[in-house]
Design an enzyme around this catalytic site. Structure first.
Site, PDB file in Angstrom:
ATOM      1  N   GLU A 136      -1.574   5.527  13.176  1.00 50.09           N
ATOM      2  CA  GLU A 136      -1.217   6.723  12.432  1.00 50.09           C
ATOM      3  C   GLU A 136      -1.463   7.978  13.256  1.00 50.09           C
ATOM      4  OE1 GLU A 136      -1.552   8.554   7.910  1.00 50.09           O
ATOM      5  OE2 GLU A 136      -2.996   7.033   8.542  1.00 50.09           O
ATOM      6  N   PHE A 151       1.560  -3.123   4.019  1.00 50.36           N
ATOM      7  CA  PHE A 151       1.884  -4.440   4.534  1.00 50.36           C
ATOM      8  C   PHE A 151       3.386  -4.679   4.364  1.00 50.36           C
ATOM      9  CE2 PHE A 151      -2.384  -6.950   4.047  1.00 50.36           C
ATOM     10  CZ  PHE A 151      -2.965  -6.117   4.996  1.00 50.36           C
ATOM     11  N   HIS A 190      -9.750   1.895  -0.694  1.00 49.08           N
ATOM     12  CA  HIS A 190      -8.298   1.697  -0.622  1.00 49.08           C
ATOM     13  C   HIS A 190      -7.813   1.061  -1.918  1.00 49.08           C
ATOM     14  CE1 HIS A 190      -4.360   0.949   0.648  1.00 49.08           C
ATOM     15  NE2 HIS A 190      -4.549   0.295   1.777  1.00 49.08           N
ATOM     16  N   CYS A 225       0.814  -1.228   0.000  1.00 49.35           N
ATOM     17  CA  CYS A 225       0.000   0.000   0.000  1.00 49.35           C
ATOM     18  C   CYS A 225       0.841   1.268   0.000  1.00 49.35           C
ATOM     19  CB  CYS A 225      -0.925   0.000   1.210  1.00 49.35           C
ATOM     20  SG  CYS A 225      -1.863  -1.524   1.378  1.00 49.35           S
ATOM     21  N   LYS A 234      -9.662   8.096   1.450  1.00 49.92           N
ATOM     22  CA  LYS A 234     -10.145   6.725   1.262  1.00 49.92           C
ATOM     23  C   LYS A 234     -11.601   6.602   1.692  1.00 49.92           C
ATOM     24  CE  LYS A 234      -5.744   4.165   1.666  1.00 49.92           C
ATOM     25  NZ  LYS A 234      -4.793   5.258   1.912  1.00 49.92           N
ATOM     26  N   HIS A 293      -2.951   8.026   5.553  1.00 43.87           N
ATOM     27  CA  HIS A 293      -3.158   6.688   4.998  1.00 43.87           C
ATOM     28  C   HIS A 293      -4.581   6.237   5.340  1.00 43.87           C
ATOM     29  CE1 HIS A 293      -2.094   2.927   3.238  1.00 43.87           C
ATOM     30  NE2 HIS A 293      -2.250   2.247   4.357  1.00 43.87           N
TER      31      HIS A 293
END
Length: 410
Positions: A312, A397, A338, A162, A333, A301
């Site tokens: 975050e 990830f 996403h 990502c 998002k 994110h």
């Protein structure tokens, strides 16, 4: 070190098939989440996604080539063509050895993989498409774009889950800044809304299983329960400042700083205290010689998973200290879902436009505050306000972290 600016933008997203359509939707707070139409979901746990709507690849790609490209490459080609046209650059008038491409994909041609595997099971694997390999490999979007424009400089594909799209922008920025190129096309593309793709993330328990589009992708909301898959692509034209000025290019903003590191912690879970994401943001600010107080907005994110949004938030508070209370932090998002390897690219385009237009996008569909996400997340309505510098974060990830900063051109 040379200055680097943004001179062209292109996008195909769940909220618009161009940059203008996407930005208009962002300003209006349009939700691109809807029931999946690309396959039958009647017996599936996950029924919602951020699909690209009414996309006609033949509008951008020769009909003979469309069948030789996976959907993610089709998206990338459309975004690249818009970005190059928007830049006003004539590729024939540039030195092709000083122009390059870095376009990422987290997964590559998953739809083709699934379709050709089914064909192989039925007819034998020697009968699958001769274009199978070049359709599925993740670097093919970058390769196709380079072929289209004859760009003979660096051509690469960042695969950092990502974080891929943001890494592509940051790596292209460094490549120009350090003197290796004058022009770079950079961004990301993804098309993983398939039974296999959705099934894999469902099994991982990463996806929201709500059937209510307005309560599915809800970053920073206490009731968040997983992310919603999106698809699409975005491409930015980055250019050395003097090169852009000499040709009279329109300049959106400057790319000011880039940070990249790794949690080195877990294959899927972020580091809970946010320490390395914090370090990544600090690295980006140090790289651009930008003080924390100069950042007005962060495109987070913000995936809508329980752990990511909390981590975050912790990272932002550690990185910005007291200024965190004055920062505007939103997750687009909430509108797009996403887009995995394309998310940082799409969010990069949106962040560039936030700086250029002095408009901060909202985190839409926000209802229930979470004490663990105690930031100004610009709930539900965007804001017309001065944006001097803005940061875009991506956390992938594998522990991949990337932050890029855009600032007004002066």
């Amino acid at each position: 070190m040379r200055r680097v600016v943004v001179t062209g933008l292109g996008a195909v997203t769940p909220i618009g098939n161009s940059v203008k359509e996407t930005w208009d939707s962002v300003k209006k707070g349009v939700c691109g989440i809807a029931p999946i139409t690309r396959y039958d979901v009647s017996d599936r746990k996950v029924t919602l996604a951020g699909e690209v709507k009414n996309f006609v690849p033949e509008a951008f790609i020769d009909k003979r080539d469309v069948r030789k490209m996976d959907r993610f490459t089709q998206f990338a080609m459309a975004a690249a063509k818009e970005a190059v046209a928007d830049s006003g650059m004539n590729p024939q008038e540039t030195d092709p050895t000083r122009c390059g491409v870095i376009v990422s994909s987290g997964i590559g041609g998953l739809e083709t993989i699934q379709g050709e595997d089914a064909k192989g099971l039925e007819k034998g694997y020697d009968r699958i498409s001769p274009y199978f390999i070049p359709m599925v490999i993740s670097n093919m979007a970058a390769g196709r774009i380079a072929i289209e424009y004859g760009f003979q400089g660096m051509c690469s594909c960042v695969v950092t889950a990502c974080a891929s799209g943001t890494n592509a922008i940051g790596d292209a920025f460094r490549h120009i800044r350090d003197g290796y190129a004058e022009v770079m096309l950079c961004g990301g593309a993804e098309a993983s809304i398939t039974p296999l793709g959705i099934g894999g993330f469902t099994s991982l328990k990463a996806l929201c299983q709500s059937d209510e589009p307005q309560r599915a992708s809800i970053p920073f909301d206490k009731e968040r329960s997983g992310f919603v898959m999106g698809e699409g692509a975005a491409v930015l034209v980055l250019e050395e400042y003097e090169h852009a000025v000499k040709r009279g290019a329109k300049i959106y903003c400057e790319v000011a700083g880039y940070g990249v590191n790794c949690d080195a912690h877990h294959i899927t879970a972020p580091l809970e205290n946010g320490a390395m994401a914090c370090a990544c943001m600090k690295q980006a600010m140090a790289d651009g010689k930008i003080a924390a107080e100069d950042i007005d907005y962060i495109n987070a994110h913000g995936t809508s998973t329980a752990l990511n949004d909390k981590c975050e938030t912790n990272a932002i508070r550690m990185a910005f200290g007291e200024h965190a209370d004055k920062l505007m932090v939103s997750s687009t998002k909430s509108m797009t879902g996403h887009l995995l390897g394309a998310s940082g690219a799409v969010e990069g385009v949106i962040t560039v436009l936030a700086v250029q237009n002095d408009f901060v996008p909202a985190t839409i569909n926000y209802k229930v505050p979470d004490e663990n996400c105690n930031l100004d997340i610009v709930p539900n309505e965007g804001r017309n306000t001065r944006v001097r510098c803005a940061m875009s974060n991506s956390l992938g990830f594998g522990g991949h972290n990337a932050s890029v900063i855009f600032k007004k051109i002066v």
